[in-house]
Enzyme design. Sequence first.
Site, PDB file in Angstrom:
ATOM      1  N   CYS A   1       0.869  -1.186   0.000  1.00 34.41           N
ATOM      2  CA  CYS A   1       0.000   0.000   0.000  1.00 34.41           C
ATOM      3  C   CYS A   1       0.896   1.223   0.000  1.00 34.41           C
ATOM      4  O   CYS A   1       1.726   1.384   0.893  1.00 34.41           O
ATOM      5  CB  CYS A   1      -0.898  -0.012   1.232  1.00 34.41           C
TER       6      CYS A   1
ATOM      7  N   CYS B   1      -0.393   3.623  -7.104  1.00 37.39           N
ATOM      8  CA  CYS B   1      -1.286   3.029  -6.104  1.00 37.39           C
ATOM      9  C   CYS B   1      -1.376   1.547  -6.443  1.00 37.39           C
ATOM     10  O   CYS B   1      -1.565   1.191  -7.610  1.00 37.39           O
ATOM     11  CB  CYS B   1      -2.667   3.673  -6.146  1.00 37.39           C
TER      12      CYS B   1
END
Length: 261
Positions: free
Chosen positions: A70, A177
């Site tokens: 993440c 991302c």
Amino acid sequence: MKIALMDSGIGLLAAAAVVRRLRPDADLVLSSAPDTMPWGPHTPEEITERALAVARAAAELRPDALIVACNTASVHALAALRAELEPRIPVIGTVPAIKPAAASGGPVAIWATPATTGSPYQRGLIREFGDGVEVTEVPCPGLADAIEHGDEPAIELAIAAAAERTPQDVRGVVLGCTHYELVTERVRAAVRQPGLAAPALYGSASAVAAQALRRTGLEAAPDAAPTGGVTVLLNGRTAALPGTALGYPEGLLLQAVTPAH
């Protein structure tokens, strides 16, 4: 060997699938907290608190390494995660692949969440690794959430809007991302210009998977017997893969693995 991965949601699937292909004999632990996502709009302290909770759930299963799959958690919580878990459990963070993208000569675009786009963190990476090439930061509002929920119309709209903000002459697009790596081919098609070669796409999944193996002292062995299992933790509880994960090839790959014990 047991490798754990953590994220707010299903963004960890891309790196987990790479680990699975590199070491089919490794057990995987997939720890996330979909009830608390998205993490981006929250304060650094809140993000750190949530990331620690997800990491602690994974750590209870005694993995040999933990991948923080993440970008947001890596920005705000990596130091806290390492302070708590290392050296017992090596912690591998996720960094946008700006350096290899810039090596292509540019121009380069970085697709990222609105919270990351323009942030001091991302601007610092551009200064450090951009190698003087032209870099355009492209915010992608709603894309990670749409991917998380398998909302196909919203995915298409968000990708199309980001593609419109992407200069037509870019030679590389950094997927800033981890969720975006689940829709790589759709991004590639959206940014490709007629008559031109498609820009190269740069994700982080392969790099973090390779680093996890290095930190555990093991070599890649893609031909190893597929004996590794998968344990899924949702909000700290053992569960099945979320249904939306099965809408992506990476999720189907991991579902086909027998449960870990």
